[in-house]
Structure formats: structure tokens, C-alpha cells
Design a protein around this motif. Structure first.
Motif: not given
Length: 330
Positions: A166-167, A171, A188-189
Motif C-alpha cells: 500500500k505504501s 494494488k 490494507l487490501t
């Protein structure tokens, strides 16, 4: 003044949590390239569980005391150490021996704890971040804009991989084993409950049959066919464990060739000191700035006291943890 003796955890023989015990020993002496850390906290990791069960022994000549990551304060340094000094707050990837009140760590595997990061958080960094950085970003060559699938998304490794993805602009998708876990990492996902959904079908629907670029897999054989199906051309399948089985049948070699896939894997324990140093350098330059900003800090599921080591292992044994289990020594 440093004490002369300490307590450490030993595995009396392979088996369950009852095989973990304490003993009093002399504090280890540092070699020239090591630092001695007064341990404030250490992480519990899946390799520790496997070691306790007799399935993943330490290499010959290495301490049989478990524990792969610690955080604390340096109380002594070896003669050739230049990057750290007594009093520095650090975390490090050990070569074993982390389940103790003091632990030696190679200088090259030691990281400075950024300001604002607690010892508990720092103790949960080394094993998972070294593993993810080496496998996803060095071997897997993940880059911004690509898509990553993580199996075991709520494990310590899984949550670390998803936070970094993410950072760093990837994706991601993740497989988990309950709706509770889906919700726990929804920030996060795109998580998928593999017990109620076919992850291959779900990902194909959400990517319009585009699939993913990289898969980080700790399940192994049962997922091989679906993994190969999901990978895009030039995709990378990276193994770090095979908890579901180590032997796969009917591998589609033609699919690997036509898609130009890379299938690889590694263990951290077998890496050389130089290899671990390279990983540490990557983390220090590219990930430590994220920690300093409060990003990508480990998800802590539960903490235990030093005298609760059996309970800490029992917690890991259930498989219900979301993120890391940490033991506080001080």
C-alpha cells in the motif's frame, strides 16, 4: 554495569508448548562484528513454532535457543562495530537466541529504532520485514503500479507485505480464513475468505481476467495451479513456506513457459551474513523513513510477559492471530 547472568528460553525436546522452559546462563560475549542488546521485547514467528516442533532446526554451530528478532538497548559493542554505540535503541534480526534477556546481533543485521516507535513495535519488525523485502521487492522485483496477491494475509508476514504494498503503490489482494480477518485488513487490501469463496474466480472478476503480477505464497502445493492461472505474463510466484503441502503434482510447465513466469523461493535462515546485510540496507534506506512517519508499523495482535512464553506460543498455535505476537521482557 551489565549483569553477569540472564534467563533464556530453551526447547527441552521437540513437541508442544510445554516443552518450552527457562534456564539461567551467562550473558553472551560479543564478537568483533556484533552488538549486545539488553532485550526489551522480542517477536514470536512461525519458524519458532516449527523449531519447537522439531521441524526447522537451527543450522549446525548456531545456538539452539529460539528467537529471530529483538528490540532493546545496546549495552556493549564489538571491536569493529562503527555504526552503533552503547545506549542506542535498536531492533535486529538475530541468528537465534532472541528468547532471552540479552542477545547478540550482528551489526549488519541491526536497525536503529525510529523516534516514536515503541520497543514492542520494533520487536515485530525484523523477521517479517527482512523476509518480505527480500522476497517481494528484491527477488520478486515488485514495483509501483503492479498487483500483488498475498496468501495468509493476516499473518505477520502477510500484514507486513500488504502494508508495504500500500505504501509503495501496489494494488493487492489477500486470502484469509474468516470474515473477521477479511474485516481486520480491509483498510490494507481486497481480502478474500478462501473458505467461502474461490479466490481465483474472485480475483479474475475484479481484474477483468487480468490476474496479478506477483504472488507471495506460504501455503504451497494446494494453491499451485490457481497461482499459475492467476499470474500475468512475466509474473513471479514467490514461496516462503509450504504449510499446506510441499509436493505438487501435475505442474503446468507449458503455462510457465508461455507466460514467462518465474517461480522462486527462499528461507531467511539459510542466507549469508552478506545477504542479510544487503536486505538490512534496503530497509534502512527505503522503509525506515516510512516507520519514522508512522507508516507500515507492525500490527500487534497480542503481547505477553517474559514468563508467559508458553501462552505466547499457544496463541500462535491457534492460527487466529492477526498480525504479530510479541513478548515484553522489561
Amino acid at each position: 554495569m551489565i549483569a553477569t547472568s540472564m534467563q533464556q528460553v530453551i526447547i527441552t525436546e521437540p513437541g508442544g508448548v510445554e516443552k518450552l522452559a527457562y534456564e539461567t546462563v551467562s550473558i553472551p560475549e560479543v564478537n568483533a562484528d556484533e552488538v549486545l542488546v539488553k532485550v526489551h521485547a522480542f517477536g514470536i514467528n512461525r519458524p519458532d513454532i516449527l523449531q519447537r516442533q522439531g521441524l526447522y532446526p537451527m543450522p549446525k554451530g548456531v545456538t539452539p535457543v529460539p528467537g529471530l528478532e529483538v528490540a532493546g538497548e545496546i549495552v556493549a559493542v564489538g571491536d569493529t562495530v562503527t555504526q552503533f554505540k552503547v545506549g542506542d535503541q535498536v531492533c535486529g534480526l538475530t541468528n537465534g537466541g532472541g528468547y532471552a534477556e540479552y542477545c547478540v546481533v550482528p551489526e549488519s543485521q541491526t536497525l536503529t529504532i525510529p523516534q516514536g516507535v515503541s520497543f514492542v513495535q520494533a520487536a515485530a519488525i525484523p523477521e517479517t520485514f527482512f523476509t518480505v523485502w527480500a522476497n517481494v521487492f528484491q527477488m520478486g522485483k515488485a514495483k509501483t503500479g503492479e498487483t500483488l496477491l498475498v496468501h495468509g494475509g493476516t499473518s505477520g508476514i502477510g500484514t507486513t507485505a500488504l502494508m508495504l504494498a500500500k505504501s509503495l503503490g501496489l494494488k493487492s489482494f489477500a486470502t484469509v480464513g474468516s470474515n473477521e480477518k477479511v474485516e481486520a485488513i480491509s483498510h490494507l487490501t481486497d481480502a478474500i475468505n478462501y473458505k467461502t469463496q474461490n479466490f481465483e474466480q474472485v480475483i479474475n472478476e475484479k481484474t477483468e481476467n487480468g490476474g496479478v503480477d506477483i504472488i507471495l505464497d506460504m501455503v504451497g502445493a494446494p494453491y499451485l495451479e490457481q497461482n499459475l492461472n492467476l499470474l500475468r505474463r512475466d509474473g513471479r510466484l514467490v514461496y516462503i513456506a509450504f504449510l499446506g503441502g510441499a509436493k505438487a503434482k501435475d505442474v503446468k510447465l507449458g503455462q510457465i513457459m508461455m507466460k514467462r513466469l518465474t517461480v522462486t523461493g527462499s528461507t531467511m535462515r539459510a542466507r549469508t551474513t552478506a545477504e542479510k546485510a544487503e536486505i538490512a540496507q534496503g530497509l534502512q534506506t527505503q522503509v525506515a523513513p516510512l516507520w519514522a512517519k508512522g507508516e507500515c508499523l507492525p500490527m500487534i495482535y497480542q503481547t505477553f510477559k517474559f514468563d508467559q512464553i508458553q501462552a505466547a506460543h499457544a496463541c500462535m498455535d491457534t492460527g487466529e492471530h492477526i498480525g504479530k505476537v510479541v513478548v515484553e521482557v522489561l
